[in-house]
Design an enzyme around this catalytic site. Structure first.
Site: not given
Ligand code: EPZ
Length: 431
Positions: A22-23, A93, A117, A122, A308, A330, A400
């Protein structure tokens, strides 16, 4: 809302095939916006989030054909609007992944700020900061991000992520592909999905090096073209089925997977006593009735233990002998499955970002509530291990990210059925 009814206690046995990731499919579908040529993606998982992403592409003006359920042929030749609306972004998102491609190809993009969420706020501040480093002007208006590239084209630059961000890295990699000059992404995410996206972009004509490491370089070019690409297997679905075999004391052959993409998960599960044999695209999981050992884990960016898989691992640790701790580094609110597991008989205490699990406890079936995608998976796993019936509500969360999960589980001996609430009122009820 649909529910799952599970009658637990049956060891899972047989063979299960893993679907596409998916990701990876989400950013790869977004990347089709970078060209007017046709991009064909195979092994796209048939899950709700990809249906939403396809709708977004069509709302923007792209043509999406699915000659086969898992194949998407996308042609974004006639993009008429450059906006990802709130009603789509609020449900998924990952729609923010349209921002980089629209900004890079058309010099403008408007995307609703994704709300938080269940698992956290996020934010996308790091995405926006990187776009500004590529020369874009970014403003926030009425809950929307408005991004513009002066003179219609981004300019390559050094960009640095203060925190590792998966979709942040993906958004910038796509945007930089069409920028003028060279971009270097420092502190890039290293997930396999980043490498898969880079492989697609390079097939489209991009010039990307270093994907999968913390430093990625992109030489921007004028145009990207057609490509044909197969999405990698879903490493989190794979890990979820390994836990399903372990928690039910079963034996599974897991096919169409990529064991190398979940090395940290395999290593940790082996430490707990789960027997896992690895081949190129197949995993075999045996438990042989051995007692599981409790082992601590901390979630970290790839290649370490993925957030995840945290909820699924917690369900397993309720069945391990001894005390284990799980530290979630995370997301700030990713323990909501814990209270539901406690209702089934687990002994779990939460303190800040640390969960302490005292096992082994007997799990009893109960009516429970799913809160997010991976929490739902955790509750299904607990239901499979529990004695008696478990009724899980709000299973739209699991739809999802897990393709035909009920059919796959029934195929390996689980007693699970989907209960679709009949929302129409009967004649009696209407009176
Ligand atoms: C991706 O989300 C995945 N989703 C998530 O999978 C996964 O849990 C996550 O990466 C971490 O591995 C997809 O790929 C579609 P991040 P993403 O940006 O990119 C903070 C699932 O279950 N952050 O790596 O949104 C954020 O809040 C989903 O399949 C900021 O502060 O995650 C988090 O604490 C859930 N500012 C950390 O960084 C930003 O601009 C990592 O988030 C971006 C992120």
């Amino acid at each position: 809302m649909d529910k799952f009814l599970i009658r637990g206690g049956k060891p899972l046995k047989g063979t299960v095939k893993i679907s596409g990731a998916k990701n990876s499919a989400l950013p790869c579908l977004a990347a089709t916006l970078l060209t007017a040529e046709t991009v064909t993606l195979h092994n796209v998982p048939y899950v709700k989030d990809l249906i939403t992403q396809r709708r977004l592409l069509e709302d923007l003006g792209a043509t999406v054909l699915t000659p086969e359920l898992h194949t998407h042929k996308v042609r974004a030749a006639n993009i008429e609007i450059y906006e990802a609306p709130y009603d789509l972004v609020k449900t998924m998102r990952a729609s923010v992944l349209a921002l980089g491609p629209l900004l890079a190809r058309f010099g403008q993009a408007k995307v609703s700020l994704p709300g938080g969420c269940a698992i956290g706020t996020r934010p996308i501040d790091l995405h926006l900061k990187a776009f500004e480093q590529l020369g874009a002007t970014v403003s926030l208006e009425a809950g929307n991000v408005i991004a513009r590239a002066p003179n219609g084209r981004l300019v390559g630059a050094d960009t640095f992520f203060e925190k590792v961000s998966v979709t942040g890295t993906e958004n910038v990699m796509m945007a930089a592909s069409l920028a003028r000059g060279k971009t270097t992404i420092h502190n890039a995410a290293r997930e396999p999905e980043i490498e898969d996206l880079a492989e697609l972009l390079n097939k489209m004509g991009a010039n990307i090096k270093g994907a999968g490491t913390e430093t990625i370089t992109i030489e921007g070019i004028e145009d990207l073209g057609e490509a044909d690409h197969t999405i990698i297997p879903d490493r989190i679905e794979t890990g979820t089925f390994i836990v399903a075999a372990a928690i039910t004391n079963g034996e599974l052959e897991i096919k169409n997977c990529h064991p190398k993409h979940l090395a940290a998960v395999i290593e940790k599960l082996r430490e707990t006593g789960v027997e896992i044999e690895v081949a190129d695209e197949t995993l075999t999981v045996k438990c042989g009735g051995k007692k599981l050992r409790s082992k601590n884990v901390t979630t970290e960016p790839h290649p370490l233990f993925p957030t995840d898989m945290q909820a699924q691992y917690m369900a397993l640790m309720t069945q391990a002998e001894g005390t284990s701790t799980i530290v979630e580094t995370i997301f700030e609110n990713r323990f909501m499955h814990a209270s539901e597991l406690v209702r089934m008989g687990a002994d779990i205490q939460i303190s800040g970002n640390t969960a302490t699990i005292n096992g082994k406890t007997k799990l009893m079936g109960a009516p429970i509530l799913a809160s997010d995608l991976r929490a739902s998976a955790s509750l299904v796993l607990a239901g499979l291990a529990a004695e008696g019936e478990t009724l899980i509500d709000r299973v739209y969360h699991i739809d999802r990210g897990y393709e035909t999960i009920v059919r796959k589980l029934c195929g390996i001996g689980a007693d699970i059925e989907r209960i679709t609430e009949n929302l129409t009122m009967s004649a009696e009820e209407i009176k």
